[in-house]
Design a protein around this motif. Structure first.
Motif, PDB file in Angstrom:
ATOM      1  N   TYR A   7       0.862  -1.174   0.000  1.00 26.27           N
ATOM      2  CA  TYR A   7       0.000   0.000   0.000  1.00 26.27           C
ATOM      3  C   TYR A   7       0.896   1.219   0.000  1.00 26.27           C
ATOM      4  O   TYR A   7       1.814   1.311   0.805  1.00 26.27           O
ATOM      5  CB  TYR A   7      -0.853   0.019   1.270  1.00 26.27           C
ATOM      6  CG  TYR A   7      -1.844  -1.118   1.356  1.00 26.27           C
ATOM      7  CD1 TYR A   7      -3.213  -0.858   1.331  1.00 26.27           C
ATOM      8  CD2 TYR A   7      -1.434  -2.439   1.476  1.00 26.27           C
ATOM      9  CE1 TYR A   7      -4.136  -1.895   1.412  1.00 26.27           C
ATOM     10  CE2 TYR A   7      -2.338  -3.475   1.556  1.00 26.27           C
ATOM     11  CZ  TYR A   7      -3.686  -3.197   1.521  1.00 26.27           C
ATOM     12  OH  TYR A   7      -4.591  -4.217   1.599  1.00 26.27           O
ATOM     13  N   GLY A  46      -3.969  12.012  -0.120  1.00 23.13           N
ATOM     14  CA  GLY A  46      -3.949  10.813   0.692  1.00 23.13           C
ATOM     15  C   GLY A  46      -3.464  11.122   2.096  1.00 23.13           C
ATOM     16  O   GLY A  46      -2.729  12.077   2.314  1.00 23.13           O
ATOM     17  N   ALA A  89      -3.384   4.724  -1.932  1.00 18.61           N
ATOM     18  CA  ALA A  89      -4.332   5.407  -1.047  1.00 18.61           C
ATOM     19  C   ALA A  89      -4.516   6.858  -1.467  1.00 18.61           C
ATOM     20  O   ALA A  89      -3.577   7.640  -1.477  1.00 18.61           O
ATOM     21  CB  ALA A  89      -3.849   5.331   0.400  1.00 18.61           C
ATOM     22  N   ASN A 115      -7.005   8.750   0.123  1.00 15.96           N
ATOM     23  CA  ASN A 115      -8.034   8.587   1.143  1.00 15.96           C
ATOM     24  C   ASN A 115      -8.205   9.801   2.056  1.00 15.96           C
ATOM     25  O   ASN A 115      -8.164   9.698   3.274  1.00 15.96           O
ATOM     26  CB  ASN A 115      -7.750   7.331   1.973  1.00 15.96           C
ATOM     27  CG  ASN A 115      -6.388   7.363   2.640  1.00 15.96           C
ATOM     28  OD1 ASN A 115      -5.491   8.083   2.222  1.00 15.96           O
ATOM     29  ND2 ASN A 115      -6.229   6.573   3.685  1.00 15.96           N
ATOM     30  N   ILE A 135      -7.610   3.137  -2.896  1.00 15.85           N
ATOM     31  CA  ILE A 135      -8.244   3.260  -1.581  1.00 15.85           C
ATOM     32  C   ILE A 135      -8.722   4.699  -1.438  1.00 15.85           C
ATOM     33  O   ILE A 135      -7.925   5.632  -1.499  1.00 15.85           O
ATOM     34  CB  ILE A 135      -7.250   2.903  -0.464  1.00 15.85           C
ATOM     35  CG1 ILE A 135      -6.704   1.492  -0.686  1.00 15.85           C
ATOM     36  CG2 ILE A 135      -7.915   3.029   0.900  1.00 15.85           C
ATOM     37  CD1 ILE A 135      -5.483   1.169   0.151  1.00 15.85           C
ATOM     38  N   GLN A 139     -11.555   7.730   0.390  1.00 14.42           N
ATOM     39  CA  GLN A 139     -12.442   8.140   1.469  1.00 14.42           C
ATOM     40  C   GLN A 139     -13.653   8.899   0.931  1.00 14.42           C
ATOM     41  O   GLN A 139     -14.752   8.734   1.427  1.00 14.42           O
ATOM     42  CB  GLN A 139     -11.701   9.028   2.476  1.00 14.42           C
ATOM     43  CG  GLN A 139     -12.617   9.574   3.574  1.00 14.42           C
ATOM     44  CD  GLN A 139     -11.932  10.522   4.537  1.00 14.42           C
ATOM     45  OE1 GLN A 139     -10.840  11.012   4.287  1.00 14.42           O
ATOM     46  NE2 GLN A 139     -12.570  10.771   5.652  1.00 14.42           N
ATOM     47  N   SER A 186     -11.812   3.183   2.177  1.00 12.85           N
ATOM     48  CA  SER A 186     -10.853   3.385   3.264  1.00 12.85           C
ATOM     49  C   SER A 186     -11.532   3.311   4.631  1.00 12.85           C
ATOM     50  O   SER A 186     -12.699   3.673   4.790  1.00 12.85           O
ATOM     51  CB  SER A 186     -10.200   4.761   3.105  1.00 12.85           C
ATOM     52  OG  SER A 186      -9.390   5.072   4.222  1.00 12.85           O
ATOM     53  N   THR A 187     -10.769   2.892   5.623  1.00 12.47           N
ATOM     54  CA  THR A 187     -11.248   2.948   7.006  1.00 12.47           C
ATOM     55  C   THR A 187     -11.614   4.382   7.380  1.00 12.47           C
ATOM     56  O   THR A 187     -12.427   4.614   8.266  1.00 12.47           O
ATOM     57  CB  THR A 187     -10.206   2.375   7.990  1.00 12.47           C
ATOM     58  OG1 THR A 187     -10.791   2.273   9.285  1.00 12.47           O
ATOM     59  CG2 THR A 187      -8.957   3.229   8.056  1.00 12.47           C
ATOM     60  N   GLN A 188     -11.028   5.362   6.662  1.00  9.16           N
ATOM     61  CA  GLN A 188     -11.349   6.770   6.903  1.00  9.16           C
ATOM     62  C   GLN A 188     -12.823   7.079   6.639  1.00  9.16           C
ATOM     63  O   GLN A 188     -13.317   8.116   7.060  1.00  9.16           O
ATOM     64  CB  GLN A 188     -10.486   7.663   6.007  1.00  9.16           C
ATOM     65  CG  GLN A 188      -9.028   7.720   6.393  1.00  9.16           C
ATOM     66  CD  GLN A 188      -8.839   8.331   7.763  1.00  9.16           C
ATOM     67  OE1 GLN A 188      -8.472   7.641   8.702  1.00  9.16           O
ATOM     68  NE2 GLN A 188      -9.109   9.596   7.898  1.00  9.16           N
ATOM     69  N   SER A 247     -12.187   6.029  13.678  1.00  5.87           N
ATOM     70  CA  SER A 247     -11.752   5.992  12.280  1.00  5.87           C
ATOM     71  C   SER A 247     -12.514   7.014  11.444  1.00  5.87           C
ATOM     72  O   SER A 247     -13.739   7.059  11.468  1.00  5.87           O
ATOM     73  CB  SER A 247     -11.992   4.596  11.693  1.00  5.87           C
ATOM     74  OG  SER A 247     -11.130   3.668  12.279  1.00  5.87           O
TER      75      SER A 247
END
Length: 168
Positions: free
Chosen positions: A10, A17, A46, A48, A75, A77, A94-96, A151
């Motif tokens: 990643y 990002g 990413a 994100n 990835i 957001q 994304s976890t974001q 998150s």
């Protein structure tokens, strides 16, 4: 990572990002892709953070560049990116995005995400519940975060240290 057996790496995008400060360029990411793919290692980029409207054109251009060099997934957001003319690159939530509920993951699956990275703070039972009710590929962190809050809600990290995963 590749020489030690990783099946994926990643990397932060040149812009937009949470790891933008790494200073990656599209050509540097191209070198990673060129090195990784002969070993069947996937490269995920990413992008994100949340974008301002004025940044969407530059983000779209960069996504096309990243797609052309052969990245394996993006990835993101900001779901506003779905309104752009994107190439057929696999999208990873994304976890974001604070993917913490079955309903959120079902929505992301319905709009075409190929993978959802779950919120870091979920319990194993919550993860099991999401798995039972969705078919999309799931990913979760076992540790690690730029922020110390929930998150995708990196307000405390910004207030304390001037950095936020929401804007890189």
């Amino acid at each position: 990572a590749i020489q030690c057996g990783a099946d994926a790496v990643y990397v932060g995008a040149p812009q937009f990002g949470a790891r933008e400060a790494a200073g990656n360029t599209v050509s540097a990411i191209q070198e990673i892709v060129d090195f990784a793919h002969p070993y069947y290692v996937r490269v995920y980029v990413a992008l994100n953070t949340l974008l301002y409207d004025r940044e969407l054109g530059a983000a779209e251009k960069m996504i096309h560049q990243l797609y052309r060099i052969g990245i394996d997934g993006l990835i993101v957001q900001d779901v506003g990116l779905l309104e752009l003319e994107l190439p057929p690159v696999p999208l990873i939530a994304s976890t974001q995005m604070h993917n913490a509920t079955v309903e959120k993951v079902q929505f992301l699956e319905a709009v075409g995400f190929s993978r959802v990275i779950l919120a870091r703070e979920l319990t194993l039972e919550q993860i099991r519940d999401i798995r039972r009710q969705t078919r999309v590929e799931l990913e979760c962190f076992v540790h690690g975060a730029l922020c110390v809050g929930v998150s995708g809600q990196c307000h405390l990290s910004y207030a304390i240290g001037g950095r936020s995963g929401n804007r890189g």
